[in-house]
Design a protein around this motif. Sequence first.
Motif, PDB file in Angstrom:
ATOM      1  N   TYR A 148       0.874  -1.174   0.000  1.00  0.00           N
ATOM      2  CA  TYR A 148       0.000   0.000   0.000  1.00  0.00           C
ATOM      3  C   TYR A 148       0.908   1.220   0.000  1.00  0.00           C
ATOM      4  N   THR A 149       0.380   2.347  -0.429  1.00  0.00           N
ATOM      5  CA  THR A 149       1.166   3.569  -0.399  1.00  0.00           C
ATOM      6  C   THR A 149       0.584   4.526   0.622  1.00  0.00           C
ATOM      7  N   GLY A 197       0.514   8.130   2.327  1.00  0.00           N
ATOM      8  CA  GLY A 197       0.887   9.454   1.865  1.00  0.00           C
ATOM      9  C   GLY A 197       0.341  10.585   2.699  1.00  0.00           C
ATOM     10  N   ILE A 216       6.275  10.374   0.950  1.00  0.00           N
ATOM     11  CA  ILE A 216       5.320   9.344   0.555  1.00  0.00           C
ATOM     12  C   ILE A 216       6.022   8.002   0.621  1.00  0.00           C
ATOM     13  N   VAL A 276       5.955   4.052  -0.204  1.00  0.00           N
ATOM     14  CA  VAL A 276       5.393   2.894  -0.888  1.00  0.00           C
ATOM     15  C   VAL A 276       5.829   1.673  -0.091  1.00  0.00           C
ATOM     16  N   VAL A 289       4.967  13.011  -8.215  1.00  0.00           N
ATOM     17  CA  VAL A 289       3.971  12.035  -7.785  1.00  0.00           C
ATOM     18  C   VAL A 289       2.596  12.481  -8.262  1.00  0.00           C
ATOM     19  N   GLU A 314      -1.649  17.657   0.727  1.00  0.00           N
ATOM     20  CA  GLU A 314      -2.901  16.970   0.425  1.00  0.00           C
ATOM     21  C   GLU A 314      -2.729  15.447   0.533  1.00  0.00           C
ATOM     22  N   PRO A 315      -3.595  14.779   1.276  1.00  0.00           N
ATOM     23  CA  PRO A 315      -3.528  13.314   1.312  1.00  0.00           C
ATOM     24  C   PRO A 315      -3.759  12.737  -0.090  1.00  0.00           C
ATOM     25  N   LEU A 316      -3.267  11.546  -0.320  1.00  0.00           N
ATOM     26  CA  LEU A 316      -3.374  10.949  -1.648  1.00  0.00           C
ATOM     27  C   LEU A 316      -4.827  10.774  -2.072  1.00  0.00           C
ATOM     28  N   GLN A 328      -7.610   2.795  -3.000  1.00  0.00           N
ATOM     29  CA  GLN A 328      -6.291   2.764  -3.617  1.00  0.00           C
ATOM     30  C   GLN A 328      -6.063   1.428  -4.302  1.00  0.00           C
ATOM     31  N   THR A 386       0.607   1.263  -6.816  1.00  0.00           N
ATOM     32  CA  THR A 386       1.479   2.372  -7.187  1.00  0.00           C
ATOM     33  C   THR A 386       2.430   1.929  -8.284  1.00  0.00           C
ATOM     34  N   VAL A 440       0.291   6.941  -8.138  1.00  0.00           N
ATOM     35  CA  VAL A 440      -0.511   6.195  -7.171  1.00  0.00           C
ATOM     36  C   VAL A 440      -1.904   6.072  -7.769  1.00  0.00           C
TER      37      VAL A 440
END
Lengths: 232, 232
Positions: A81-82, A84, A95, A97, B15, B56-58, B79, B82, B97
């Motif tokens: 999972y990533t 972030g 971030i 990974v 990213v 900002e969160p992913l 999600q 990635t 991502v």
Amino acid sequence: MKKNKYCYEYPRPSVVVDCVVFGLDDDLLKVLLIRRDRDPFAGRWALPGGFVDMDEPLESAALRELKEETGVGDLFLEQLYTFGDPHRDPRGRVISVAYYALVKLSDHKPVAADDARDAEWVDVKQATKLAFDHDTVLKTALDRLRAKVRYQPIGFELLPAKFTLTQLQSLYETILGQPIDKRNFRRKILAMSLLTELPETQQQVAHRAARLYRFDRQRYRQLVKAGFNFEV
Amino acid sequence: MKKNKYCYEYPRPSVVVDCVVFGLDDDLLKVLLIRRDRDPFAGRWALPGGFVDMDEPLESAALRELKEETGVGDLFLEQLYTFGDPHRDPRGRVISVAYYALVKLSDHKPVAADDARDAEWVDVKQATKLAFDHDTVLKTALDRLRAKVRYQPIGFELLPAKFTLTQLQSLYETILGQPIDKRNFRRKILAMSLLTELPETQQQVAHRAARLYRFDRQRYRQLVKAGFNFEV
DNA sequence: TCAAAAGTGTTAAAAATACACCCATGG
DNA sequence: CCATGGGTGTATTTTTAACACTTTTGA
């Protein structure tokens, strides 16, 4: 001395890989942790990891970090999972990974003092209060392992090449956290015809020596092609 | 004019988040694509996406991009994976991502010309030769959807709030790509007691009007707590 | 009255579960 | 000779799979 020679029009986050490496030590599921020697979180346990090089695939970065920090070589490795969250690292936007790996601890036991780093196999139940958001990462990896071990034959990655059915059963009991009926388990596993019975038995045990088996990866691939679904 | 005012000691990748948005259009599973108007891959279809802001969160970035580019509002978002091959973007190191989303196309049909962008719902079977590595991303999302739809009640995210059992069955047949027995399906689904039978039926159909049902999310959460496992 | 989809039960096969004793080995 | 884990079979219950006709509705 910092040069700060890499300049961009817009700000960019750092990208790291972090690895959750599982190993099975008898009836304990352990995870490889590294003691941090600098801030932030100096003195706390953390997952092994590090920066991704610019010309390096993510998985290669994970493998490289594992080898550098732990000496662990061949293993099962899969992206997890990533993570972030903008504040997961107090130093700035990083971030992560995350990958998780399964290793045959029987082969890798003496890892601890390999490198200068203070690496240690820790019982997953004891592995709390980790640095950064690594508690969350570990929990995510555990959930994934528990789910995946049921429908993919990845459990074998934690056992030595030759193992007994009791070892295999014990592995599932440890990971899933619940007892399994011995007769039903053996019948089910053997019915899949994924195990090769070896002409060998355990040595030097103070009770009847158990038969040894080997997981037949090639056979598994054949069966999958034919529509077979592994399930414990 | 470029200012290049963000400088770092080591190089950093960009990213982005990319989104695979699925919608069900009768018996077709569709994906939302955007026609690229500039190089690289000008003229080719691509997945909607864009840069992650520093604070900002992913997942927020994914939601923002979806709203900006497609007007799509409430939806299921998760999600996916990635993608970080060093050469996946010819302009430089760009780590993507990926998220996948499920929307009720019935509510969002007129998205196409919303924004200035040329967005379109494309049958997943026709969605090939996409920009970047988006073929791979789409395939990964499809595999995930097919796997997950079987053991999580996410299919409902693709249907209107009120639906018939035949619509639900057809959804599974479309996604899984195989026919399902009507009587067995209905018995199994209803036995889970996850659906509320509504006092309404279809309107304006040239045949017997089917009963409408609603998915009871709250009941599902209760059952999960009690150890229930959804499975189709 | 026709076309089109809705709705409905039973039977057979397969899979999962529960369960207890004798056996081989080394100390 | 004993402690320890190895190895084995059956009966019951549950789950899955296969299968076809009648009903309702609007055109």
